[in-house]
Each structure stands twice: as structure tokens, then as C-alpha cells.
Design a protein around this motif. Structure first.
Motif, PDB file in Angstrom:
ATOM      1  N   LEU A  67       0.759  -1.156   0.072  1.00 38.05           N
ATOM      2  CA  LEU A  67      -0.081  -0.089  -0.032  1.00 38.05           C
ATOM      3  C   LEU A  67       1.114   1.252  -0.016  1.00 38.05           C
ATOM      4  O   LEU A  67       1.829   1.364   0.432  1.00 38.05           O
ATOM      5  N   THR A  68       0.349   2.312  -0.765  1.00 33.26           N
ATOM      6  CA  THR A  68       1.039   3.626  -0.621  1.00 33.26           C
ATOM      7  C   THR A  68       0.550   4.418   0.753  1.00 33.26           C
ATOM      8  O   THR A  68      -0.568   4.982   0.767  1.00 33.26           O
ATOM      9  N   ARG A  69       1.515   4.126   1.611  1.00 32.92           N
ATOM     10  CA  ARG A  69       1.113   4.878   2.974  1.00 32.92           C
ATOM     11  C   ARG A  69       2.154   4.850   3.653  1.00 32.92           C
ATOM     12  O   ARG A  69       3.178   3.925   3.686  1.00 32.92           O
ATOM     13  N   THR A  70       2.164   5.680   4.832  1.00 26.72           N
ATOM     14  CA  THR A  70       3.467   5.694   5.700  1.00 26.72           C
ATOM     15  C   THR A  70       3.478   4.858   6.832  1.00 26.72           C
ATOM     16  O   THR A  70       2.260   4.232   7.071  1.00 26.72           O
ATOM     17  N   PRO A  71       4.237   4.369   7.704  1.00 28.59           N
ATOM     18  CA  PRO A  71       4.382   3.586   8.728  1.00 28.59           C
ATOM     19  C   PRO A  71       3.339   4.189   9.664  1.00 28.59           C
ATOM     20  O   PRO A  71       2.791   5.298   9.519  1.00 28.59           O
ATOM     21  N   LYS A  72       2.729   3.472  10.713  1.00 27.51           N
ATOM     22  CA  LYS A  72       1.870   3.804  11.714  1.00 27.51           C
ATOM     23  C   LYS A  72       2.717   4.673  12.725  1.00 27.51           C
ATOM     24  O   LYS A  72       3.754   4.590  12.942  1.00 27.51           O
ATOM     25  N   ILE A  73       1.942   5.662  13.249  1.00 31.22           N
ATOM     26  CA  ILE A  73       2.518   6.589  14.191  1.00 31.22           C
ATOM     27  C   ILE A  73       2.626   5.837  15.527  1.00 31.22           C
ATOM     28  O   ILE A  73       1.989   4.762  15.869  1.00 31.22           O
ATOM     29  N   GLN A  74       3.838   6.373  16.237  1.00 31.17           N
ATOM     30  CA  GLN A  74       3.825   5.736  17.551  1.00 31.17           C
ATOM     31  C   GLN A  74       2.737   5.871  18.324  1.00 31.17           C
ATOM     32  O   GLN A  74       2.187   6.928  18.258  1.00 31.17           O
ATOM     33  N   GLU A  75       2.734   5.008  19.510  1.00 31.10           N
ATOM     34  CA  GLU A  75       1.490   4.895  20.425  1.00 31.10           C
ATOM     35  C   GLU A  75       1.555   6.397  21.366  1.00 31.10           C
ATOM     36  O   GLU A  75       0.649   7.097  21.671  1.00 31.10           O
ATOM     37  N   SER A  76       2.866   7.062  21.413  1.00 35.74           N
ATOM     38  CA  SER A  76       2.918   8.257  22.257  1.00 35.74           C
ATOM     39  C   SER A  76       2.471   9.239  21.339  1.00 35.74           C
ATOM     40  O   SER A  76       2.482  10.507  22.017  1.00 35.74           O
ATOM     41  N   ALA A  77       2.254   9.372  19.955  1.00 35.69           N
ATOM     42  CA  ALA A  77       1.656  10.527  19.060  1.00 35.69           C
ATOM     43  C   ALA A  77       0.431  10.403  19.194  1.00 35.69           C
ATOM     44  O   ALA A  77      -0.409  11.188  18.554  1.00 35.69           O
ATOM     45  N   ARG A  78      -0.311   9.172  19.546  1.00 34.05           N
ATOM     46  CA  ARG A  78      -1.886   9.173  19.277  1.00 34.05           C
ATOM     47  C   ARG A  78      -2.607   9.997  20.232  1.00 34.05           C
ATOM     48  O   ARG A  78      -2.503  10.122  21.502  1.00 34.05           O
ATOM     49  N   MET A  79      -3.470  10.712  19.786  1.00 35.44           N
ATOM     50  CA  MET A  79      -4.247  11.814  20.661  1.00 35.44           C
ATOM     51  C   MET A  79      -5.437  10.844  21.191  1.00 35.44           C
ATOM     52  O   MET A  79      -6.158  10.094  20.477  1.00 35.44           O
ATOM     53  N   PRO A  80      -5.511  11.004  22.521  1.00 33.96           N
ATOM     54  CA  PRO A  80      -6.481  10.237  23.184  1.00 33.96           C
ATOM     55  C   PRO A  80      -7.826  10.792  23.218  1.00 33.96           C
ATOM     56  O   PRO A  80      -8.154  11.944  22.616  1.00 33.96           O
ATOM     57  N   ASP A  81      -8.761  10.204  23.529  1.00 31.06           N
ATOM     58  CA  ASP A  81     -10.113  10.559  23.731  1.00 31.06           C
ATOM     59  C   ASP A  81     -10.450  11.253  25.173  1.00 31.06           C
ATOM     60  O   ASP A  81      -9.833  11.070  26.140  1.00 31.06           O
ATOM     61  N   LEU A  82     -11.329  12.331  25.271  1.00 28.36           N
ATOM     62  CA  LEU A  82     -11.430  12.725  26.451  1.00 28.36           C
ATOM     63  C   LEU A  82     -12.960  12.979  26.640  1.00 28.36           C
ATOM     64  O   LEU A  82     -13.846  13.471  25.674  1.00 28.36           O
ATOM     65  N   LEU A  83     -13.642  12.445  27.752  1.00 23.82           N
ATOM     66  CA  LEU A  83     -14.932  12.315  27.849  1.00 23.82           C
ATOM     67  C   LEU A  83     -15.575  11.778  26.798  1.00 23.82           C
ATOM     68  O   LEU A  83     -16.783  11.965  26.374  1.00 23.82           O
ATOM     69  N   GLY A  84     -14.976  10.462  26.217  1.00 23.98           N
ATOM     70  CA  GLY A  84     -15.522   9.980  24.989  1.00 23.98           C
ATOM     71  C   GLY A  84     -15.626  10.724  23.700  1.00 23.98           C
ATOM     72  O   GLY A  84     -16.210  10.492  22.759  1.00 23.98           O
ATOM     73  N   LEU A  85     -14.808  11.987  23.900  1.00 28.21           N
ATOM     74  CA  LEU A  85     -14.831  12.642  22.615  1.00 28.21           C
ATOM     75  C   LEU A  85     -13.374  12.723  22.101  1.00 28.21           C
ATOM     76  O   LEU A  85     -12.575  12.769  23.134  1.00 28.21           O
ATOM     77  N   PRO A  86     -13.055  12.911  20.942  1.00 26.33           N
ATOM     78  CA  PRO A  86     -11.629  13.072  20.528  1.00 26.33           C
ATOM     79  C   PRO A  86     -10.985  14.403  20.988  1.00 26.33           C
ATOM     80  O   PRO A  86     -11.675  15.434  21.105  1.00 26.33           O
ATOM     81  N   LEU A  87      -9.675  14.291  21.596  1.00 30.71           N
ATOM     82  CA  LEU A  87      -9.157  15.433  22.344  1.00 30.71           C
ATOM     83  C   LEU A  87      -9.096  16.717  21.274  1.00 30.71           C
ATOM     84  O   LEU A  87      -9.431  17.727  21.533  1.00 30.71           O
ATOM     85  N   GLY A  88      -8.831  16.322  20.001  1.00 32.21           N
ATOM     86  CA  GLY A  88      -9.073  17.379  18.854  1.00 32.21           C
ATOM     87  C   GLY A  88     -10.161  18.129  18.732  1.00 32.21           C
ATOM     88  O   GLY A  88     -10.007  19.277  18.444  1.00 32.21           O
ATOM     89  N   PHE A  89     -11.226  17.567  19.129  1.00 31.93           N
ATOM     90  CA  PHE A  89     -12.536  18.529  19.081  1.00 31.93           C
ATOM     91  C   PHE A  89     -12.186  19.619  20.091  1.00 31.93           C
ATOM     92  O   PHE A  89     -12.686  20.681  19.819  1.00 31.93           O
ATOM     93  N   PHE A  90     -11.807  19.120  21.387  1.00 35.23           N
ATOM     94  CA  PHE A  90     -11.760  20.533  22.290  1.00 35.23           C
ATOM     95  C   PHE A  90     -10.557  21.453  21.598  1.00 35.23           C
ATOM     96  O   PHE A  90     -10.573  22.798  21.852  1.00 35.23           O
ATOM     97  N   LEU A  91      -9.604  20.854  21.227  1.00 34.43           N
ATOM     98  CA  LEU A  91      -8.540  21.716  20.390  1.00 34.43           C
ATOM     99  C   LEU A  91      -9.067  22.659  19.546  1.00 34.43           C
ATOM    100  O   LEU A  91      -9.058  23.992  19.447  1.00 34.43           O
ATOM    101  N   ALA A  92      -9.958  21.885  18.628  1.00 32.75           N
ATOM    102  CA  ALA A  92     -10.546  22.740  17.866  1.00 32.75           C
ATOM    103  C   ALA A  92     -11.479  23.965  18.170  1.00 32.75           C
ATOM    104  O   ALA A  92     -11.337  25.121  17.899  1.00 32.75           O
ATOM    105  N   ILE A  93     -12.372  23.337  19.320  1.00 36.26           N
ATOM    106  CA  ILE A  93     -13.375  24.605  19.931  1.00 36.26           C
ATOM    107  C   ILE A  93     -12.290  25.545  20.357  1.00 36.26           C
ATOM    108  O   ILE A  93     -12.610  26.802  20.413  1.00 36.26           O
TER     109      ILE A  93
END
Ligand SMILES: Nc1ncnc2c1ncn2[C@@H]1O[C@H](COP(=O)(O)OP(=O)(O)OP(=O)(O)O)[C@@H](O)[C@H]1O
Ligand SMILES: [Mg+2]
Lengths: 354, 502
Positions: A173-199
Motif C-alpha cells: 500500500l501507498t502509505r506511511t508507517p503507523k505513528i508511535q503510540e506516544s503520538a496518538r491523541m487520546p479521547d476525553l469524555l468519550g470525545l476526541p481530544l482534537g474536538f476540544f482543541l478545535a473549539i
């Protein structure tokens, strides 16, 4: 001529988007009806899936997260009078850069790795926008043209990079390797952390636009470049700044998608997020807070399109059609205004409307 | 003579502002009715109602005895109403002929017949004695010429009632005289004319009847014979207006602004300021007299660093101002009332308060570092609206909703309310009513007396003669003579302005 601006009771910022959504839904309903399906039940499925349960809402908000950010990227540039069609390219650049940072650095704590990967995304998103910004500010090349071309360039480049130097080894497949676990953004209160970042970013940018001298400069240049020049605001700097903010935010959109959803960079996975950002920005009236409800609505429709197909047999492309219709109806009054202004600007020299 | 236009009981409000209140007026065939009134009195609103651009709340408008549907411009045009807006509606890159036929082109086999159009244009210009070159491109024409094209365009459809909203605001005195002559000729042919102006001289010269509005109400009608300039001014403003400028003798001190061997190009890249040198002292008003288009605009913009200087320098309080850096000029103490308020002076969609700090928004007290102090901005806005008599219910309203003259007052208020060292005032009273002219003139004199160097550029020779302590005549981008106000003589200056040796 300025009758609309006279009083406070001006609902058009909310009314126009709401009306366009309703009219688009009505048109879509007719098309569903022609297929022999009850439009009301189709819409009921669409909206109960998206907003009817806690899980549904969580999925909707996850879908909305990159849309808030890409909408913000377009909206900030619109404020400065720039039409950033390039959110897509900036987003892809940010997604790839954050993926690289995500799989390359090993052994970092998450508290360092996640911000680092996000900063990579922001930086490379801004880098793409920088090209368009410089060409606009110093050479006067129209940003619509440069950002469209940059989209193609970035897509081609990211294809090349993911199929060659950054490719996941020993995989077809044309794709990069998987990111490290340490780079994974976790969920917060069942919502992606990124959502709070966006808000958080939306609120921050809203506050900056409203309360700071930078916001006032951007707004002034967007509304009347000549008056801004007269007032001593650097037009070049302001163009550069707003494009760079836009690019960085789009880059973060790509990074969040990589770090919390996809987990690596795969070219096809980000398709369309940047373009949906244009719809979000226009539906949100280029207001940094307005993009939030707009993105949630569009995210919800995107999230539940396939369920609608399962349950009532309407093709998920209907969602694309609805979005296109919404875009058409929100922009129609904007376009009308644009052309009206153009007509009014046909002033010769120093005319004034008394 | 037959009655052409009957306005009966027209009222119109915008929110809490009553722009027109129960106005009744008539215009007869062949009559010139001048409409006078303060800024914001409701003149534009009234004529826009006649042309169908504004929908009155109550009242009727009859043309030739027929009641007009309100808000129907097409019907107004069809019944012979033509309107010349102050804001030109011409396309700058098109020719005179093309502009005149725009929207109603003569066609041959479905294609625009430009030859026919040109013939028509020539015939029209001959018929009304308005000379224009049908092939000239609009943007190359002086304003007076463009104005003629605008009028011809309005006259093309056999106009019975011609409305002109402040047509003379941007004209030179000669151009104005020519326009007034045209209006007289049109009236002789039976055209009814509704004419708005702030210049009492024009009213006295050309009007058959004069109607005065104040605060949206009709104060009364009169004739030039029964009236005088000062009576009219009083009727408009409701108090006595000093039409003559009263000022003490100037006490000039050190040089604050000095311009050395300045050369500047205009937009067409032609040199329009040629090796110009000039000094303005603290405590004096230096007036630049000249026919518009002789380099005044470029001179002003170069002083304020808005336009690139080819060579030469501008020195303020001993410091050279960098090229193309309006901010540096401003920080060095130059305040600038720009000639074009809509283009440079205002962001019309901003509030009045924001416009009042447009070039100071990032300085104390309007900002603490990076953060704007919106309360300060608002209270500054309210204070200046009060002090400069800007007619608006409050300063949070958009500047675009103000009447033309009140927009001008916003710009003047902003520029004259700051720390003043050098004031560059370009057409500071354009479109402003007599009462406000008096006020702005007094403010400029006050600035002078407080030790500012004032450079005044105006197309009104009268304004220069009455306000300036020294008068520099500009012609073809050069200062051809400088007079003290005592030696200044109208005729000599007029000849020099026209490019003739004195
Ligand atoms: N579109 C609008 N919205 C809100 N207020 C308006 C609007 N148009 C006019 N007004 C208000 O109505 C009043 C009358 O305005 P109008 O433009 O008719 O004045 P005017 O007599 O033409 O003044 P000027 O001599 O300055 O041109 C003003 O107070 C103005 O602020
Ligand atoms: Mg007016």
C-alpha cells in the motif's frame, strides 16, 4: 444603499444560513421523492443517526473536528478579503508532516510527542500557504489561482513521498508507517481530544479578531484595503499573517485527523476535508464561532450518510448533493452582494453617495 | 406652466431616524428648484424617493399627475425622470459613447451598433451644447467632463425631470459655471430640475425657487430675490452662520513641514509633481490654489507617504519621512484629511467609533499593547460625535448609514482631534453644509493657533482666499507663485492657475 446596516435588528448572519439549509433540504427532498422514497423518513434517519444518541453525537463531533479547523482556516482568510481555496493542500501537508513526526521520533513521552507532531502539522500547513501569501503580497498574484495550483502540487508531492521515501516498508500500500503510540491523541469524555482543541482554537481566534489590534488590522484590510493603507496598516504583512494563520490551522486539521483517527498518512483518506472547509466557512459566515455549528451540521450529515443508505436506500451521494445545494444557496446572496459592490465600485474617481 | 412633480406628504424613517417628515413640494415644467439643507436633513432621501430608490413610509409622488408606485425605479425612468447621482455610475475603462448607451444599446442584427451609438452621442451633445469627445475613455477625463457624460446619459431618454444630487461637489468653479449654464438651457427647453447643493452662491445664481429642509421637515420655500445667502444659511441651520471666516493675524514660527525637490508620478505613470519645494511654518495655513488635476492629489499623497516619491524628500520637524510608509508619516505628526473619504477615509461597514480611531487603533489609550480597549474607543466615539456635531443617534452605528456630509465630519473629527503638528487637509469641506463648514474652518484655525502647520488643498478658491495665510499657486505640478494673504488677488491667482503668466 446601506439600509441593511442601519439597525441592530439584523438577523441575516443567522437567517441566511438557516434559510439556505432549509431550501437545500427541500430541493433534496424533491429528489428523494422522485426516487419513490419518503423524504421525511430519509431525513429522520439522517438526523437521528447524527444527533439522536450519545454515540451518534460522538461520531458526529469526531467528523466535525477537522471540519471546524479547515472551516476556520478558510474563514480567517475570508476576513482579510482572501479566498483560500488551498485549505485542502495545506491540510494534506499538515497531515503528512504530523504522520512523519509521529512515526519518526521514538521514545518521547506523549505530552511532548503529541504537541510536537501538531506543531509539525501547523508548520507545514503554513509553509504551503506561505507560497501563496508571498506571491499575493509581493507579486499581486491572485490567491485563488495559486492556492488551487498548490493543491495539485501538494497532492502530487505527498503521493510521491508516501510511495517512496516515507513509504511503509514491505507493504504494497501507498502509505506511511503507523505513528508511535506516544503520538496518538487520546479521547476525553468519550470525545476526541482534537474536538476540544478545535473549539479552543475557534474561541481564541474569535477573541483575537474581536479584541486585538491584529484582528482589527486583518478586518480592516478585508473590508477596505485602501483605508487600511491610509491608516498605516501594512497590507503585505496582514496578507502574509492571515494566510499563515489559515495555513497553520488547516495543517492542524490534517494533523488531528492523522493523530486521532487514521494513525498514519494515506493519501485518499483526507480527500475533501479542505473543500468542505469552504462550505463550513461560508455557512458560518466567516465567523470563527459560526464555523462550529456549521461544521457539526455537515459533520453529522457526513457521518450518517451511509446509515441512510442502509435503512431507506438513499444513495450516500445525496449528502454531497445537499452540501452542494447548501453551498449554492449560502453563496448566492453573497455573490449578489459581491456583484452589487462591484457595480458600486464602478465609481470613477472620488464620487460619494450622499 | 404645468406641474411636473408633486410630492405629497412624504415621510420616511430609518429605524429611529426620521429622514423625511410629511414633505410636500412641487416642481413645474422649466423650473429649477434648489433643495437646501444641513447634512442629514433628508435631501438625498427625498430625491431617492422620487426616483424610486427609496420607498417612502407614507405619502405619494405624482409625476405629470400620475401617482407613482413607490420603490419602482423603472417606472420613474419611464415617466421621464433622470437622476445624476453624486456617486458616478460610469464604467471607467469604457468610452464615452459606450457609457452613454450602456443598458439600452442601439442594435443592428442583434449586435450593438456602435456607429449609430456614436452618432446619437454626438447629436445629443450638440443638442444640449454639452461638448464631449465620444471616443475618450472615461478614466482619462477630468471630473467635470465625466459629470457631463453622466448628465448626457440621463438626458438620453427624453428626460422631463432631471434630479441632480450635489453635482457640483467635485467640480472646479469653472466647471460649475458651465454646469449651471447647462441647467439654465435645459430649463428653457421645459425640463424641470431638482438640484441639491450646499453652495449658496449656486443657489442664488440658478434657482427659480428654493426649498429648505431641516431635520427631515420642510422649513419653507423662497426665491433668490426674496432671500440672501445669510438668510438661507440661517433657515437651514436655525441659527446665524458666519459666512466670512474670522481669524486673527498668523504668527508663523519655525518650519514644521518642508518639501524638497519632490517628484511624483500619477496613476498613469506620468510625472505630475515636478521638482516641487515648499515650506510650511508652525502657526500658519498655507493654501494650495490650483485647477484640479495639476498635481495636488499626488503632492498630498506623497507628503503622507501613501504614494511613492521618485525623488526629493519630505521633512517633518527636521526628520525625513520614509517613502511609502503612511504609518511613519502619521507617527511623525502628520494628520491627513484625505480627498476621497469613501476610498481612503472610512471603512463604511465599521461603526462610527471604530472609524474615529482608524489610524490610532493600536495606540494608547485605544489599545494596551496588543489588546484593544473597546470602552475607550466607544467613549471617544461618543465624545467626538458630540463635539463635531455628527448627526447620528450614537457612535456604534455603521458609518455607511450616515449622510454624505456627516461621513466627512467623521474623517475631520478623527484627524483634528489628535496631537497636531502638521495638518494636510485635502478638500476638507467637500459636501459639507454651511454650518459645518464654519465649524471645520474654525477647527483648522484653532489648529493653526495652537502651533500646527496647516497645508490646505481645495478646489474652492474662495475657501483658500478666506482661510490661508499664504497662498501657493500650483500649475502643472509646480508652484508658480506664492502670495501672502494681503497681496493675494483673485484675478492674478486665477490667471496663474490657468497656466498663464501673470
Ligand atoms: N440607509 C440608511 N440607513 C439608516 N439611516 C439612513 C439611511 N439613509 C439615510 N439615513 C439617515 O437619514 C438621514 C437623512 O439622510 P440623507 O442622506 O437624506 O441626508 P442629506 O440631506 O442628503 O445629507 P448630506 O447633505 O450630508 O448629503 C440621516 O440622518 C441619515 O443618517
Ligand atoms: Mg445627500
Amino acid at each position: 444603499m446601506d439600509a441593511k446596516q442601519g439597525k441592530k435588528l439584523d438577523f441575516s448572519p443567522i437567517l441566511v444560513p438557516l434559510l439556505s439549509i432549509l431550501v437545500a433540504l427541500a430541493f433534496g427532498g424533491i429528489l428523494i421523492f422522485i426516487q419513490g422514497i419518503n423524504p421525511l423518513s430519509a431525513y429522520r434517519v439522517l438526523f437521528t443517526t447524527a444527533f439522536g444518541s450519545f454515540d451518534g453525537v460522538a461520531i458526529t463531533l469526531a467528523k466535525a473536528t477537522p471540519l471546524i479547523l479547515s472551516g476556520l482556516a478558510v474563514a480567517i482568510c475570508l476576513r482579510a478579503g482572501l479566498f483560500n481555496i488551498g485549505a485542502q493542500g495545506q491540510l494534506i501537508s499538515g497531515a503528512l508532516a504530523s504522520a512523519w513526526a509521529g512515526y519518526t521520533f521514538v521514545g518521547l513521552p506523549a505530552l511532548v510527542h503529541i504537541p510536537l507532531a501538531l506543531i509539525f502539522g501547523a508548520f507545514f500547513g503554513a509553509l504551503v500557504a506561505l507560497v501563496a501569501a508571498v506571491l499575493k503580497a509581493y507579486r499581486g498574484v491572485h490567491e485563488v489561482i495559486t492556492t488551487i495550483m498548490l493543491n495539485s502540487i501538494v497532492i502530487a508531492l505527498s503521493d510521491y513521498l508516501t510511495s517512496n521515501p516515507f513509504k511503509e516498508p514491505d507493504q504494497p500500500l501507498t502509505r506511511t508507517p503507523k505513528i508511535q503510540e506516544s503520538a496518538r491523541m487520546p479521547d476525553l469524555l468519550g470525545l476526541p481530544l482534537g474536538f476540544f482543541l478545535a473549539i479552543g482554537l475557534s474561541i481564541t481566534l474569535w477573541w483575537i479578531m474581536r479584541n486585538t489590534t491584529t484582528g482589527f488590522s486583518i478586518e480592516t484590510i478585508g473590508r477596505n484595503k485602501n483605508a487600511g493603507w491610509y491608516a498605516g496598516i501594512s497590507v503585505k504583512k496582514t496578507i502574509m499573517l492571515s494566510m499563515l494563520i489559515g495555513g497553520a490551522v488547516a495543517g492542524v486539521a490534517g494533523a488531528v485527523e492523522t493523530l486521532s483517527i487514521i494513525g498514519r498518512f494515506e493519501p485518499a483518506f483526507n480527500a475533501g476535508l479542505g473543500f468542505d472547509g469552504i462550505t463550513v466557512a461560508l455557512l458560518g459566515r466567516a465567523n470563527p464561532l459560526g464555523v462550529i455549528p456549521a461544521a457539526i451540521l455537515i459533520g453529522g450529515m457526513r457521518a450518517s450518510g451511509s446509515t441512510m443508505q442502509f435503512e431507506v436506500g438513499v444513495a450516500p451521494e445525496l449528502v454531497d448533493l445537499l452540501l452542494a445545494l447548501i453551498l449554492f444557496f449560502v453563496t448566492a446572496p453573497l455573490l449578489a452582494k459581491f456583484f452589487k459592490n462591484r457595480k458600486e465600485n464602478v465609481a470613477m474617481t472620488s464620487g460619494w453617495s450622499n | 406652466m404645468k406641474t411636473l412633480l408633486e410630492i405629497e406628504g412624504v415621510s420616511k424613517s430609518f429605524g429611529s431616524v426620521i429622514a423625511n417628515e410629511d414633505i410636500s413640494l412641487t416642481v413645474r415644467e422649466g423650473e429649477i428648484l434648489a433643495l437646501l439643507g444641513e447634512n442629514g436633513a433628508g435631501k438625498s432621501t427625498l430625491v431617492k424617493a422620487v426616483f424610486g430608490l427609496v420607498k417612502p413610509d407614507t405619502g405619494t409622488i405624482k409625476i405629470n399627475g400620475t401617482v407613482m408606485e413607490s420603490g419602482d425605479t423603472a417606472a420613474a425612468i419611464a415617466s421621464g425622470v433622470g437622476m445624476v447621482h453624486q456617486h458616478f455610475q460610469l464604467v471607467p475603462v469604457m468610452s464615452v459613447t459606450e457609457n452613454m448607451i450602456l443598458g439600452d444599446e442601439p442594435k443592428k442584427f442583434g449586435v450593438v451598433n456602435i456607429k449609430q451609438a456614436k452618432k446619437e452621442a454626438l447629436a445629443l451633445s450638440e443638442k444640449y451644447g454639452l461638448e464631449v469627445d465620444p471616443d475618450a475613455i472615461i478614466e482619462d477625463l477630468p471630473v467635470g467632463m465625466a459629470q457631463r457624460v453622466e448628465i448626457l446619459k440621463a438626458l438620453r431618454r427624453d428626460v422631463k425631470l432631471l434630479i441632480l444630487d450635489e453635482p457640483t461637489a467635485v467640480l472646479t468653479p469653472q466647471e460649475t459655471d458651465e454646469l449651471l449654464e447647462v441647467l439654465r438651457n435645459l430649463a428653457k427647453r421645459g425640463v424641470g430640475i431638482l438640484f441639491i447643493t450646499h453652495k449658496l452662491r449656486e443657489v442664488m445664481a440658478v434657482a427659480d425657487r428654493i426649498a429648505v429642509l431641516r431635520g427631515g421637515k420642510l422649513m419653507g420655500t423662497t426665491t433668490p430675490k426674496e432671500s440672501s445667502e445669510s438668510k438661507l444659511a440661517q433657515m437651514m441651520v436655525g441659527r446665524e452662520v458666519v459666512l466670512r471666516v474670522e481669524k486673527s493675524v498668523a504668527k508663523p514660527k519655525e518650519v514644521l513641514l518642508s518639501i524638497k525637490n519632490l517628484r511624483v508620478n500619477d496613476d498613469r505613470k506620468l510625472e505630475s509633481v515636478r521638482d516641487l519645494s515648499l515650506e510650511v511654518h508652525a502657526g500658519e495655513i498655507l493654501g494650495i490654489a490650483g485647477v484640479e488635476g495639476n498635481g495636488q492629489r499626488e503632492l498630498v499623497e506623497a507628503i503622507c507617504s501613501m504614494r511613492s516619491r521618485l525623488s526629493g524628500e519630505v521633512v517633518v520637524k527636521g526628520k525625513a519621512i520614509p517613502n511609502l510608509n503612511p504609518r511613519a508619516a502619521h507617527l511623525a505628526g502628520v494628520s491627513h484629511i484625505p480627498e476621497d473619504r469613501e476610498k481612503h477615509g472610512l471603512v463604511t461597514s465599521y461603526s462610527i467609533a471604530d472609524n474615529l480611531v482608524l489610524n490610532r487603533f493600536d495606540q494608547a489609550p485605544f489599545a494596551n499593547g496588543w489588546i484593544r480597549n473597546l470602552e475607550e474607543v466607544a467613549s471617544n466615539g461618543e465624545a467626538l460625535v458630540e463635539k463635531f456635531d455628527i448627526r447620528a443617534p450614537n457612535a456604534s452605528l455603521s458609518a455607511g448609514s450616515l449622510s454624505g456630509g456627516n461621513k466627512q465630519k467623521v474623517v475631520v473629527a478623527r484627524e483634528l482631534s489628535q496631537q497636531l503638528d502638521v495638518v494636510v487637509a485635502a478638500q476638507p469641506t467637500r459636501g459639507v453644509d454651511v454650518g459645518s463648514i464654519e465649524f471645520i474652518h474654525n477647527q483648522l484655525i484653532a489648529a493653526r493657533d495652537a502651533g500646527a502647520a496647516v497645508l490646505l488643498v481645495s478646489a474652492e478658491l474662495d475657501e483658500i482666499l478666506s482661510l490661508a495665510d499664504r497662498i501657493a499657486v500650483i500649475s502643472n505640478g509646480k508652484i508658480v507663485a506664492i502670495f501672502s494673504s494681503k497681496e493675494a488677488d483673485r484675478n492674478t491667482i486665477g490667471r496663474l492657475m490657468a497656466g498663464l503668466a501673470s
